[in-house]
Write an enzyme that holds these catalytic residues in place. Structure first.
Site, PDB file in Angstrom:
ATOM      1  N   GLU A  16       0.842  -1.208   0.000  1.00  0.00           N
ATOM      2  CA  GLU A  16       0.000   0.000   0.000  1.00  0.00           C
ATOM      3  C   GLU A  16       0.874   1.255   0.000  1.00  0.00           C
ATOM      4  O   GLU A  16       2.091   1.204   0.155  1.00  0.00           O
ATOM      5  CB  GLU A  16      -0.895   0.022   1.244  1.00  0.00           C
ATOM      6  CG  GLU A  16      -2.286  -0.548   1.039  1.00  0.00           C
ATOM      7  CD  GLU A  16      -3.234   0.439   0.355  1.00  0.00           C
ATOM      8  OE1 GLU A  16      -2.762   1.496  -0.106  1.00  0.00           O
ATOM      9  OE2 GLU A  16      -4.439   0.141   0.289  1.00  0.00           O
ATOM     10  N   ASN A 144     -10.746   4.707   2.497  1.00  0.00           N
ATOM     11  CA  ASN A 144      -9.577   4.322   1.716  1.00  0.00           C
ATOM     12  C   ASN A 144      -9.058   5.509   0.918  1.00  0.00           C
ATOM     13  O   ASN A 144      -9.022   6.622   1.425  1.00  0.00           O
ATOM     14  CB  ASN A 144      -9.908   3.112   0.843  1.00  0.00           C
ATOM     15  CG  ASN A 144      -8.842   2.042   0.929  1.00  0.00           C
ATOM     16  OD1 ASN A 144      -7.653   2.334   0.825  1.00  0.00           O
ATOM     17  ND2 ASN A 144      -9.250   0.802   1.124  1.00  0.00           N
ATOM     18  N   ASP A 194     -10.015   0.929  -4.114  1.00  0.00           N
ATOM     19  CA  ASP A 194      -9.062   0.981  -3.011  1.00  0.00           C
ATOM     20  C   ASP A 194      -8.327   2.329  -3.067  1.00  0.00           C
ATOM     21  O   ASP A 194      -8.954   3.370  -3.009  1.00  0.00           O
ATOM     22  CB  ASP A 194      -8.111  -0.214  -3.105  1.00  0.00           C
ATOM     23  CG  ASP A 194      -7.456  -0.571  -1.783  1.00  0.00           C
ATOM     24  OD1 ASP A 194      -7.095   0.342  -1.029  1.00  0.00           O
ATOM     25  OD2 ASP A 194      -7.279  -1.770  -1.503  1.00  0.00           O
TER      26      ASP A 194
END
Length: 289
Positions: A16, A144, A194
């Site tokens: 991420e 997110n 996301d």
């Protein structure tokens, strides 16, 4: 035509938060549950662990105005100076779960989401430059990816399990967000939205968890392009490099195997030859002396 390549095969559980550090000319990114902060050098191809938390998930981070990194873990914010062996806790937040995605705004504030827990959904916090924190959006089913329009009037927020990206009116002077409305709603079976980034043409790139790609939307919310990857779980995207013209994409292995998740699951990718580059990320000013 866009060209994609795998640049670091870390086999991350949940890769991420890619973010370019201009002074270091390195790309940082994280493996959330491992609490690992990676630093990738595009000149040499080296990808190394820059810092590891003490068994605490590392949800996101920002780069401070002085070049230090603010690491968002579980109810705590730590200041990490690149090259140091330890980080210093500079702020605690009354949150029951770990932080997830975070983003700095033009004035140095930070918007930070928290994960849902057993008894409640997640929240979006705004942390001001004086270190105060308050909830600005409640009841989010996994807050997110976030970003801002080029003119500074719109704030984007992804709510993953609701399968939507919302837009808000944004006041960069006060940090207030208002007038929430749907920008993109994704149907079941199309992957879960996301991480995101906004490019120099005000098009929004959204990573697709379980969708195997990142999708580009024009300012009206219409899908106009996509980048396919050999990984089902594409978790985040960010423009990087000295000219901010390369799109980096993180992916997740998520405890599975590559037969199911794809040959590139858990790797870091980059894409070049895109219609537009990006803009440098804003710097936070939370713990600057």
């Amino acid at each position: 035509m866009a060209r994609t390549e795998r640049v670091a095969d870390a086999r991350a559980h949940t890769g991420e938060g890619p973010l370019w550090h201009p002074a270091e000319r390195r790309l940082y990114w994280v493996d959330i549950p491992a609490g690992a902060l990676y630093r990738y050098d595009p000149e040499t191809g080296e990808n190394a662990v820059a810092y590891e938390t003490d068994g605490v998930p590392l949800g996101g981070y920002t780069i401070e105005a002085d070049g230090a990194l603010l690491l968002f873990t579980r109810g705590a914010v730590e200041r990490f100076v690149p090259g140091a062996s330890d980080a210093e806790t500079v702020l605690t937040v009354d949150a029951d779960t770990r932080f997830n995605d975070v983003v700095a705004d033009p004035e140095g504030r930070v918007f930070a989401g928290t994960m849902p827990g057993e008894d409640a959904l997640g929240d979006l916090y705004r942390i001001d430059t004086d270190g105060s924190a308050r909830v600005v959006v409640e009841g989010l089913d996994i807050p997110n990816g976030m970003g801002f329009s080029g003119d500074g009037t719109t704030f984007y927020l992804t709510e993953s399990e609701a399968r939507r990206i919302d837009a808000f009116d944004y006041d960069y002077v006060t940090g207030e967000i208002a007038n929430r409305r749907a920008f993109v709603e994704t149907p079941p079976g199309d992957g879960v939205p996301d991480g995101l980034t906004v490019d120099a043409e005000d098009h929004l790139w959204s990573a697709r968890w379980d969708g195997g790609r990142a999708v580009r939307y024009d300012p009206t919310g219409r899908a106009v392009a996509a980048i396919e990857l050999p990984a089902r779980k594409v978790a985040s995207v960010a423009f990087a490099g000295p000219s901010c013209d390369t799109l980096y994409l993180t992916t997740a292995l998520a405890g599975g195997d590559r037969e199911r998740e794809g040959d590139g699951a858990g790797a870091l990718f980059r894409a070049t030859g895109l219609p537009a580059g990006g803009r440098p990320a804003f710097r936070s000013r939370i713990a600057v002396a």
